[in-house]
Scaffold this motif. Sequence first.
Motif, short mmCIF file in Angstrom:
data_model
loop_
_atom_site.label_atom_id
_atom_site.label_comp_id
_atom_site.label_asym_id
_atom_site.label_seq_id
_atom_site.Cartn_x
_atom_site.Cartn_y
_atom_site.Cartn_z
N GLU A 164 0.82 -1.21 0.00
CA GLU A 164 0.00 0.00 0.00
C GLU A 164 0.86 1.26 0.00
O GLU A 164 0.50 2.26 -0.62
CB GLU A 164 -0.94 0.00 1.20
CG GLU A 164 -0.23 -0.18 2.51
CD GLU A 164 -1.08 0.23 3.70
OE1 GLU A 164 -0.98 -0.45 4.72
OE2 GLU A 164 -1.83 1.21 3.62
N PHE A 165 2.01 1.21 0.70
CA PHE A 165 2.89 2.37 0.69
C PHE A 165 3.60 2.49 -0.66
O PHE A 165 3.82 3.58 -1.16
CB PHE A 165 3.94 2.26 1.80
CG PHE A 165 3.34 2.31 3.18
CD1 PHE A 165 2.42 3.29 3.52
CD2 PHE A 165 3.69 1.38 4.13
CE1 PHE A 165 1.88 3.35 4.79
CE2 PHE A 165 3.15 1.43 5.41
CZ PHE A 165 2.24 2.41 5.74
N ILE A 177 2.48 1.77 -3.51
CA ILE A 177 1.59 2.38 -4.50
C ILE A 177 1.63 3.89 -4.39
O ILE A 177 1.69 4.60 -5.40
CB ILE A 177 0.15 1.85 -4.30
CG1 ILE A 177 0.11 0.36 -4.64
CG2 ILE A 177 -0.84 2.62 -5.16
CD1 ILE A 177 -1.20 -0.32 -4.34
N GLU A 220 -2.46 -4.99 -7.08
CA GLU A 220 -2.72 -3.54 -7.04
C GLU A 220 -1.43 -2.76 -7.28
O GLU A 220 -1.42 -1.74 -7.98
CB GLU A 220 -3.31 -3.15 -5.69
CG GLU A 220 -4.75 -3.59 -5.48
CD GLU A 220 -5.71 -2.90 -6.43
OE1 GLU A 220 -5.41 -1.76 -6.86
OE2 GLU A 220 -6.74 -3.49 -6.77
N VAL A 251 2.22 -0.40 -13.82
CA VAL A 251 1.90 -0.48 -15.25
C VAL A 251 1.13 0.78 -15.67
O VAL A 251 1.43 1.39 -16.70
CB VAL A 251 1.09 -1.76 -15.55
CG1 VAL A 251 0.56 -1.73 -16.98
CG2 VAL A 251 1.96 -2.98 -15.34
N ASP A 252 0.15 1.18 -14.87
CA ASP A 252 -0.60 2.40 -15.18
C ASP A 252 0.34 3.58 -15.33
O ASP A 252 0.21 4.39 -16.26
CB ASP A 252 -1.60 2.71 -14.05
CG ASP A 252 -2.76 1.75 -14.06
OD1 ASP A 252 -2.76 0.85 -14.91
OD2 ASP A 252 -3.67 1.90 -13.22
N VAL A 293 2.29 3.44 -18.53
CA VAL A 293 1.45 3.75 -19.67
C VAL A 293 1.21 5.26 -19.77
O VAL A 293 1.29 5.84 -20.86
CB VAL A 293 0.10 2.99 -19.55
CG1 VAL A 293 -0.92 3.55 -20.52
CG2 VAL A 293 0.32 1.51 -19.82
N TYR A 329 -5.10 -10.11 -16.22
CA TYR A 329 -5.66 -8.79 -16.51
C TYR A 329 -4.59 -7.84 -17.02
O TYR A 329 -4.75 -7.17 -18.04
CB TYR A 329 -6.31 -8.22 -15.24
CG TYR A 329 -6.81 -6.82 -15.39
CD1 TYR A 329 -8.06 -6.57 -15.96
CD2 TYR A 329 -6.06 -5.74 -14.96
CE1 TYR A 329 -8.53 -5.28 -16.11
CE2 TYR A 329 -6.52 -4.44 -15.10
CZ TYR A 329 -7.74 -4.22 -15.66
OH TYR A 329 -8.21 -2.94 -15.81
N GLN A 369 -4.15 -6.12 -20.77
CA GLN A 369 -4.08 -4.66 -20.86
C GLN A 369 -2.86 -4.24 -21.66
O GLN A 369 -2.93 -3.39 -22.55
CB GLN A 369 -3.97 -4.05 -19.46
CG GLN A 369 -5.21 -4.13 -18.64
CD GLN A 369 -6.27 -3.22 -19.14
OE1 GLN A 369 -6.07 -2.01 -19.18
NE2 GLN A 369 -7.36 -3.77 -19.58
N HIS A 411 -3.06 -5.10 -25.35
CA HIS A 411 -3.94 -4.15 -26.04
C HIS A 411 -3.20 -2.85 -26.33
O HIS A 411 -3.24 -2.31 -27.43
CB HIS A 411 -5.17 -3.89 -25.18
CG HIS A 411 -6.08 -2.84 -25.73
ND1 HIS A 411 -6.96 -3.10 -26.75
CD2 HIS A 411 -6.23 -1.54 -25.41
CE1 HIS A 411 -7.61 -2.00 -27.04
NE2 HIS A 411 -7.19 -1.04 -26.25
N SER A 415 -5.05 -10.77 -31.28
CA SER A 415 -5.55 -9.47 -31.73
C SER A 415 -4.41 -8.49 -31.91
O SER A 415 -4.39 -7.71 -32.87
CB SER A 415 -6.54 -8.91 -30.71
OG SER A 415 -7.63 -9.76 -30.59
N LEU A 447 -2.08 10.27 2.39
CA LEU A 447 -1.13 9.31 1.82
C LEU A 447 -1.33 9.15 0.33
O LEU A 447 -0.39 8.88 -0.39
CB LEU A 447 -1.27 7.96 2.52
CG LEU A 447 -0.60 7.87 3.89
CD1 LEU A 447 -0.88 6.54 4.51
CD2 LEU A 447 0.89 8.09 3.76
N PRO A 459 -4.30 11.17 -8.31
CA PRO A 459 -3.65 11.00 -9.59
C PRO A 459 -4.24 11.97 -10.62
O PRO A 459 -5.38 12.40 -10.46
CB PRO A 459 -3.98 9.55 -9.96
CG PRO A 459 -5.19 9.21 -9.17
CD PRO A 459 -5.22 10.09 -7.97
N PRO A 468 -7.81 11.45 -16.06
CA PRO A 468 -7.55 10.83 -17.35
C PRO A 468 -7.87 11.81 -18.48
O PRO A 468 -8.76 12.64 -18.35
CB PRO A 468 -8.51 9.65 -17.37
CG PRO A 468 -9.57 9.99 -16.40
CD PRO A 468 -8.94 10.86 -15.37
N SER A 488 -8.94 11.00 -21.39
CA SER A 488 -9.69 10.29 -22.40
C SER A 488 -11.01 10.95 -22.75
O SER A 488 -11.66 10.55 -23.70
CB SER A 488 -10.00 8.89 -21.90
OG SER A 488 -10.79 9.01 -20.75
#
Lengths: 884, 222
Positions: free
Chosen positions: A377-378, A380, A415, A421-422, A425, A453, A457, A460, A496, A607, A611, A614, A616
């Motif tokens: 958790e820290f 992240i 998580e 990864v997020d 990206v 998952y 991602q 894709h 794909s 904490l 973020p 987005p 999008s």
Amino acid sequence: MAQYVKKDDDRDEEEYSPFLGIEKGAVLQEARVFNDPQLDSRRCSQVITKLLYLLNQGETFTKVEATEVFFSVTKLFQAKDIGLRRMVYLIIKELSPSSDEVIIVTSSLMKDMNSKTDVYRANAIRVLCRITDGTLLTQIERYLKQAIVDKNPVVASAALVSGIHLLQTNPEIVKRWSNEVQEAVQSRAALVQFHALALLHQIRQNDRLAVSKLVTSLTRGTVRSPLAQCLLIRYTSQVIRESSMNNQSGERPFYDYLEGCLRHKAEMVIFEAARAITELNGVTSRELTPAITVLQLFLSSSKPVLRFAAVRTLNKVAMTHPMAVTNCNIDMESLISDQNRSIATLAITTLLKTGNESGVDRLMKQITNFMSDIADEFKIVVVDAIRSLCLKFPLKYRSLMNFLSNILREEGGFEYKKAIVDSIVILIRDIPDAKESGLLHLCEFIEDCEFTYLSTQILHFLGLEGPKTSDPSKYIRYIYNRVILENATVRASAVSTLAKFGAMVDSLKPRIFVLLRRCLYDNDDEVRDRATLYLNTLGGDGSVVETDKDVKDFLFGSLDIPLANLETSLKNYEPTEEPFDISSVPKEVKSQPLAEKKSAGKKPTALGAPPPAPTSTVDAYERLLSSIPEFSTFGPLFKSSAPVELTEAETEYAVNVVKHIFDKHVVFQYNCTNTIPEQLLENVVVVVDASEAEEFAEVATKPLKSLPYDTPGQTFVAFEKPEGVPAVGRFSNVLKFLVKEVDPSTGEAEEDGVEDEYQLEDSEIVAADYMLKVGVSNFRNAWESLGPDFERVDEYGLGPRESLSEAVNAVINLLGMQPCEGTEVVAANSRSHTCLLSGVYIGNVKVLVRLSFGVDSSKEVAMKLAVRSEDESVSDAIHEVVAN
Amino acid sequence: MMEHLALEFRNIQDRYCTVCSSVASEFAPKTKAHKSSTDNNLYQMESCPSVKNILLLDSEGNRVAVKYYSDEWQTNSSKEAFEKAVFTKTQKTNARAEAEITMFENNIVVYKFAQDLHFFVTGGDDENELIISTVLQGFFDAVGLLLRGNVDKKEALENLDLILLCLDEIVDGGIILETDANVIAGKVASHSIDSGAPLSEQTISQALATAREHLTRSLLNV
């Protein structure tokens, strides 16, 4: 005292518990001793303790059981044992009797309230006020008022605290006690003063003047209790918040008081004051300094709580005033090794916010050691902070990207991996230079990724970005490995992705076809089907060499119908002779998913730094607009603004507008919400008066057929404007509609409706609407490469400003451009500042701006504006924006 | 013909999936479930320092005595889940010499351990940490005084009445009543005889209680 033989086995320890094997039924039986004519106080006390133990362990009594216990407990008021009486008070509060039961104990409690024993009085007040209802309150009001000014502090506190609780249910009664409460504020007993102050403030909280007076008189006087002092600090900052707008230039009222509290002897008060100062609206660096200094001292305290409090506050300050916190960096760095990992994480994230570009590498080295021994958790939180740091200093992407890829390889939960990864990206999207290395890191990650998952991602994403890189072929190996090694879901996704490479990169096509053909023998039907589909449509038979654009759109284009609509249509589709027709799916968006409701009042947790939003939404808007035939000819969407509210909060109809800018057109999208359950609105349109916007001519409107309660809908109005000209103007808006009454019980609307209209606030098109915020990773390089051909430089006087940073922000907002390299932050106390901005002007013209500000002693701000762009006229246009 | 149809259908499904994943790949920020802020007990949150709960757990995370003042935890199972989570999170830390602190689900938890007892006090995330810590210290020290220095689970359970009274004297409905350990212990231990009661009604147990009080007083005066 009993002798216990110590046993080694821990589990036998349980045997000593006096409550071992306790059972509700048995205890309820035992409670019969309450009815004995000869009361055994000690035994009764024990039974009550057992009952309380059961309740405390989560046991519940049925209504009958509770009533029975309650009635027998009331008998115990006969006993004169104080210890037992205290337990009786406790159990009555725990049983929370119903109002008809309360009557039974009322007289006993009222007797206790007037007893000579202070302990009885204080407790009886608390119990009675806890269980009483309004009617009884008037009877005991007189006693409570007396109790508030009682010379025994315990009694006074009991009455005051009860008053605070009662104020919520019976405000009119408690408000009558003001005089007594005011007297209690002067009490010599510390806690009485605290409770009295809390109650007095709550009685008067809606009367600003009274609160202000209260604060004025108390800040001059002496408040003894640290807790009361903390309260006073909170009230003071409230008063400051409400009065701050009046005098801009002079000293902030009550600041001296807050600063004085920084020298209080209680740490609690010092911290409260420091925190209050850091949270002042528009706090200046001069005001911040003393608060930061005491917080810095706390950082090296031996008490973890103190260190935590200080670092958490500094972390918040670092979000808005990073420069003010840099003095603490050395202390902060030593906290990285703090035993308490919460403190260490807060220290790290603060350092990441305050650090400058040159310190990044050193910091990353320290963090690497730190990452191995903190919980996910820290981690992240740290990853999030690193992502924002990277966006702030794009030049440092190499070391930050390396760091991310290193931690990606280490152990970690889903998580945590997803956060990394997020981040990668987002960095790939926002920093073009980082794309190739980022993609390779992701490729390496999926070679050994246990999360389906994340693998899908990344595949894709690879399919979207990979073909656009300089050497797409190097990704093929990683992707085809997935087809060989992974589970069916990942394999299908890899197929794909392969097909996307094949469609986009003609040179790779033959090789892709070979690979896809191998997939035809996969043991999963989804994988086989996908391979077949792609081979056939992309011309794997070798007949067609050039892939048709239609095929590409068909295979990889985005779906232009809302998923929810498609889902309902597919559900309704019954297998018949007639094939499912995708064009029959309605394209109209039923609900507005973009209207994100901000969760009101909840501050972001310390904490978890929020973020970045987005980006999008633009895609979604573009899809939405192109699905409307009237607007489909307008060409590509240049920019969509953030929603601007056109109504006050909590009005009957909530409307906000999103401005969509096209080359020759402007479309207003009105997002409407009907907040009246008894109404259905039909034929909703916004009538726009563009008389104050001469260059705009209305070309189309798209009304909203129906707007039921609480389901947002949109109506559109389109304007034509001269091409490429940044026309500005003001538009007045009126909402017109047909109202139909709705029966709330059945939800059916009446046949006939009434025409009605509703005045909205004006909307505006300003120069910033023609500017896209687009960052550049290296401003200097970009500036050099644009060259001085179309450079325009001029100087402007901005007049007296509140502060330099206010002036800088004003110009940034006016131009609507993206600040680069963190230059939107003005160093504290600096007399001059340079700010770098970049953006894309309508017509896809790249614009860079270098702003140099200077401020003199009378707060007069002067600005030098240098613009470089790909087009002379655009450079001039920017100057015009500022000049006007 | 049928094959073509099936393919087309599959194709739609396929694109549906692709769109799903592309929607999912927008990497929207995680929005934490917004907790209901209708804490009736904590209405004064905005200005008055308040405590959400006080927990006394044993070394395995079981309840010795707990008291909740906020209706953030409505059911017993949600309370137990909170206790379990807080216990697990803090278990491995060393909070014996000094109180430790952590953030947990938008709450501040200050805690301290003694023998096999774990003391926790929880406050909202915008609360002054030092105030919460003062409440914990008051509770911790008061229990120490009341248990005459034998702060362990066995002693606590045997004197559970004192512990419960102690909790009752520290916080009332979330509002801090008293933080001075000596005063709290003094109030709890004042098991003296009601001055109005006739002497004949004094039983052996009352006499014992009086003796206990004298003992505590003498301890407090040290």
